[in-house]
Design a protein around this motif. Structure first.
Motif, PDB file in Angstrom:
ATOM      1  N   ASN A   1      16.129  52.334 -24.556  1.00  0.00           N
ATOM      2  CA  ASN A   1      17.612  52.240 -25.319  1.00  0.00           C
ATOM      3  C   ASN A   1      18.717  52.918 -24.286  1.00  0.00           C
ATOM      4  OD1 ASN A   1      15.669  51.761 -28.403  1.00  0.00           O
ATOM      5  ND2 ASN A   1      16.590  54.059 -28.873  1.00  0.00           N
ATOM      6  N   ALA A   2      20.054  52.996 -24.527  1.00  0.00           N
ATOM      7  CA  ALA A   2      20.550  52.888 -23.854  1.00  0.00           C
ATOM      8  C   ALA A   2      20.968  53.938 -23.462  1.00  0.00           C
ATOM      9  CB  ALA A   2      21.383  51.848 -24.000  1.00  0.00           C
ATOM     10  N   SER A   3      20.541  54.879 -24.994  1.00  0.00           N
ATOM     11  CA  SER A   3      21.322  56.605 -24.656  1.00  0.00           C
ATOM     12  C   SER A   3      20.562  57.002 -23.695  1.00  0.00           C
ATOM     13  CB  SER A   3      20.935  57.067 -25.916  1.00  0.00           C
ATOM     14  OG  SER A   3      19.834  56.328 -26.985  1.00  0.00           O
ATOM     15  N   SER A   4      18.435  56.810 -23.995  1.00  0.00           N
ATOM     16  CA  SER A   4      17.907  57.024 -23.583  1.00  0.00           C
ATOM     17  C   SER A   4      17.746  57.353 -21.686  1.00  0.00           C
ATOM     18  CB  SER A   4      16.412  56.459 -23.330  1.00  0.00           C
ATOM     19  OG  SER A   4      16.300  56.638 -24.803  1.00  0.00           O
ATOM     20  N   ILE A   5      18.886  56.400 -21.072  1.00  0.00           N
ATOM     21  CA  ILE A   5      19.218  56.373 -20.179  1.00  0.00           C
ATOM     22  C   ILE A   5      20.313  57.531 -19.759  1.00  0.00           C
ATOM     23  CG2 ILE A   5      19.602  54.429 -18.138  1.00  0.00           C
ATOM     24  CD1 ILE A   5      18.388  52.534 -19.335  1.00  0.00           C
ATOM     25  N   VAL A   6      21.273  56.670 -20.202  1.00  0.00           N
ATOM     26  CA  VAL A   6      22.187  57.501 -19.503  1.00  0.00           C
ATOM     27  C   VAL A   6      22.353  58.907 -20.331  1.00  0.00           C
ATOM     28  CG1 VAL A   6      23.234  55.598 -20.008  1.00  0.00           C
ATOM     29  CG2 VAL A   6      24.382  56.809 -21.958  1.00  0.00           C
ATOM     30  N   MET A   7      21.562  59.594 -21.542  1.00  0.00           N
ATOM     31  CA  MET A   7      21.625  61.182 -21.734  1.00  0.00           C
ATOM     32  C   MET A   7      20.507  61.410 -22.444  1.00  0.00           C
ATOM     33  SD  MET A   7      24.896  60.469 -24.726  1.00  0.00           S
ATOM     34  CE  MET A   7      24.380  58.764 -25.750  1.00  0.00           C
TER      35      MET A   7
ATOM     36  N   GLU B   1      29.173  53.354 -27.350  1.00  0.00           N
ATOM     37  CA  GLU B   1      29.216  53.749 -25.884  1.00  0.00           C
ATOM     38  C   GLU B   1      28.333  53.426 -24.820  1.00  0.00           C
ATOM     39  OE1 GLU B   1      31.677  57.735 -26.340  1.00  0.00           O
ATOM     40  OE2 GLU B   1      32.986  56.868 -28.099  1.00  0.00           O
ATOM     41  N   SER B   2      27.508  54.467 -25.589  1.00  0.00           N
ATOM     42  CA  SER B   2      25.790  54.022 -24.420  1.00  0.00           C
ATOM     43  C   SER B   2      25.958  52.881 -23.773  1.00  0.00           C
ATOM     44  CB  SER B   2      24.895  54.581 -24.758  1.00  0.00           C
ATOM     45  OG  SER B   2      23.834  53.615 -26.057  1.00  0.00           O
ATOM     46  N   MET B   3      25.667  52.055 -24.360  1.00  0.00           N
ATOM     47  CA  MET B   3      25.870  50.418 -23.682  1.00  0.00           C
ATOM     48  C   MET B   3      26.789  50.177 -22.111  1.00  0.00           C
ATOM     49  SD  MET B   3      23.574  48.898 -25.906  1.00  0.00           S
ATOM     50  CE  MET B   3      23.709  46.628 -25.880  1.00  0.00           C
ATOM     51  N   SER B   4      27.672  49.816 -22.913  1.00  0.00           N
ATOM     52  CA  SER B   4      28.509  49.665 -21.314  1.00  0.00           C
ATOM     53  C   SER B   4      28.516  50.737 -20.230  1.00  0.00           C
ATOM     54  CB  SER B   4      29.905  49.723 -21.853  1.00  0.00           C
ATOM     55  OG  SER B   4      30.859  51.154 -22.109  1.00  0.00           O
ATOM     56  N   ARG B   5      28.796  52.193 -20.416  1.00  0.00           N
ATOM     57  CA  ARG B   5      27.656  53.149 -19.660  1.00  0.00           C
ATOM     58  C   ARG B   5      26.280  53.029 -19.177  1.00  0.00           C
ATOM     59  NH1 ARG B   5      27.709  58.634 -22.422  1.00  0.00           N
ATOM     60  NH2 ARG B   5      26.817  59.196 -19.599  1.00  0.00           N
ATOM     61  N   CYS B   6      25.737  52.492 -19.536  1.00  0.00           N
ATOM     62  CA  CYS B   6      24.066  51.989 -19.394  1.00  0.00           C
ATOM     63  C   CYS B   6      24.741  50.866 -18.458  1.00  0.00           C
ATOM     64  CB  CYS B   6      23.645  51.728 -20.648  1.00  0.00           C
ATOM     65  SG  CYS B   6      21.603  51.963 -19.903  1.00  0.00           S
ATOM     66  N   TYR B   7      24.473  49.374 -18.778  1.00  0.00           N
ATOM     67  CA  TYR B   7      25.492  48.099 -18.057  1.00  0.00           C
ATOM     68  C   TYR B   7      25.829  48.392 -16.610  1.00  0.00           C
ATOM     69  CZ  TYR B   7      26.088  43.630 -16.311  1.00  0.00           C
ATOM     70  OH  TYR B   7      26.209  42.903 -15.737  1.00  0.00           O
ATOM     71  N   GLN B   8      26.835  49.579 -16.451  1.00  0.00           N
ATOM     72  CA  GLN B   8      27.256  49.941 -15.385  1.00  0.00           C
ATOM     73  C   GLN B   8      26.017  50.958 -14.657  1.00  0.00           C
ATOM     74  OE1 GLN B   8      30.433  52.117 -16.527  1.00  0.00           O
ATOM     75  NE2 GLN B   8      31.925  50.825 -17.790  1.00  0.00           N
TER      76      GLN B   8
ATOM     77  N   ILE C   1      11.146  61.568 -21.565  1.00  0.00           N
ATOM     78  CA  ILE C   1      11.923  60.708 -21.769  1.00  0.00           C
ATOM     79  C   ILE C   1      12.382  60.073 -20.441  1.00  0.00           C
ATOM     80  CG2 ILE C   1      13.282  59.190 -22.788  1.00  0.00           C
ATOM     81  CD1 ILE C   1      12.858  60.809 -25.992  1.00  0.00           C
ATOM     82  N   LYS C   2      13.125  61.500 -19.241  1.00  0.00           N
ATOM     83  CA  LYS C   2      13.906  60.972 -18.459  1.00  0.00           C
ATOM     84  C   LYS C   2      12.919  60.379 -17.699  1.00  0.00           C
ATOM     85  CE  LYS C   2      16.974  62.919 -15.245  1.00  0.00           C
ATOM     86  NZ  LYS C   2      17.686  63.726 -15.042  1.00  0.00           N
ATOM     87  N   LYS C   3      11.724  60.897 -17.248  1.00  0.00           N
ATOM     88  CA  LYS C   3      10.568  60.397 -16.697  1.00  0.00           C
ATOM     89  C   LYS C   3      10.807  59.278 -17.042  1.00  0.00           C
ATOM     90  CE  LYS C   3       6.319  62.325 -14.596  1.00  0.00           C
ATOM     91  NZ  LYS C   3       5.688  63.153 -14.454  1.00  0.00           N
ATOM     92  N   ARG C   4       9.523  58.780 -18.080  1.00  0.00           N
ATOM     93  CA  ARG C   4       9.083  57.438 -18.406  1.00  0.00           C
ATOM     94  C   ARG C   4      10.659  56.529 -17.885  1.00  0.00           C
ATOM     95  NH1 ARG C   4       8.296  59.537 -24.700  1.00  0.00           N
ATOM     96  NH2 ARG C   4       6.103  61.191 -23.789  1.00  0.00           N
ATOM     97  N   MET C   5      12.016  56.060 -18.463  1.00  0.00           N
ATOM     98  CA  MET C   5      12.659  55.636 -18.144  1.00  0.00           C
ATOM     99  C   MET C   5      13.032  55.626 -16.361  1.00  0.00           C
ATOM    100  SD  MET C   5      13.514  54.932 -21.033  1.00  0.00           S
ATOM    101  CE  MET C   5      14.241  53.629 -19.962  1.00  0.00           C
TER     102      MET C   5
END
Length: 232
Positions: free
Chosen positions: A157-163, A196-203, A169-173
């Motif tokens: 999930n994009a949200s698992s990366i940006v928040m 909102e997390s999708m565009s943030r994550c792509y960047q 979860i952060k360590k796994r990502m």
């Protein structure tokens, strides 16, 4: 970007609560540079998310009729249970845009994910493991690579990366991205605000891991999974 995992279809699970909310979510996706969405309502027996395929297809048509300037596809996120491993049972469920790829989540902590992936693959389907970063039953990071070798694709999930929700979860990502084990990033959107997390994550991915990897996991691989391009 193409999103293969989203709970936008209204009034069928814990996602969009109405057609109005679905419209809001789709417009938000468009505003965040998403060009295609596969609507993947839950099939989850213990939550009574068991809406028939016929009803899902009817609701899908009603969403399509809104005339959005975005490609919309239909699939399902299927909660794993033992019986689903048979070819007959798998054939009853919606795959991702009628492709051979099937979105699977593993909520039962006792499930052996590697064995399940093997069985599903034997029956002619490619399991796409939904939000693979969430599963506490995966305690050895080498398992991620084994799952891919067994025939699965790994979706996060994009949200698992940006928040990320917690340090685990952060360590796994960090591990999954560092070793480029992620096949697809999706929204898993359930409500307005989730796109909102999708565009943030792509960047973030483009800046940290490069344009080619960002395009692969946000565009190229999703197209392949939805049967829009050549296979992986």
């Amino acid at each position: 970007m193409i999103d293969i995992h989203a709970h936008v279809l209204p009034e069928v699970d814990d996602g969009a609560k109405s057609i109005e909310e679905a419209i809001e979510m789709i417009q938000e996706a468009i505003d965040n540079q998403v060009t295609g969405i596969c609507l993947t309502p839950h099939y989850k027996l213990h939550n009574n998310y068991i809406t028939s395929n016929i009803i899902l297809q009817d609701k899908y048509k009603k969403v399509i009729e809104q005339g959005f300037k975005i490609d919309l596809f239909l699939g399902r996120e299927i909660d794993h249970y033992d019986e689903i491993l048979s070819k007959e049972e798998l054939s009853k469920h919606l795959t991702l845009n009628s492709s051979k790829y099937i979105l699977i989540e593993f909520t039962n902590q006792d499930t052996n994910i590697e064995d399940s992936v093997y069985e599903i693959s034997l029956n002619g389907y490619v399991p796409v493991i939904a939000h693979v970063e969430r599963y506490d039953q995966i305690t050895d990071y080498s398992c991620y690579r084994k799952l891919k070798e067994t025939g699965a694709l790994l979706q996060v999930n994009a949200s698992s990366i940006v928040m990320p929700k917690n340090k685990k979860i952060k360590k796994r990502m960090n591990y999954l991205l560092k070793h480029k084990l992620v096949d697809i990033i999706a929204s898993d959107a359930h409500k307005p605000g989730d796109y909102e997390s999708m565009s943030r994550c792509y960047q973030y991915i483009e800046k940290t891991y490069g344009y080619n990897y960002a395009e692969m996991i946000f565009v190229t691989n999703p197209k392949i999974v939805l049967n829009l391009e050549d296979k992986l």
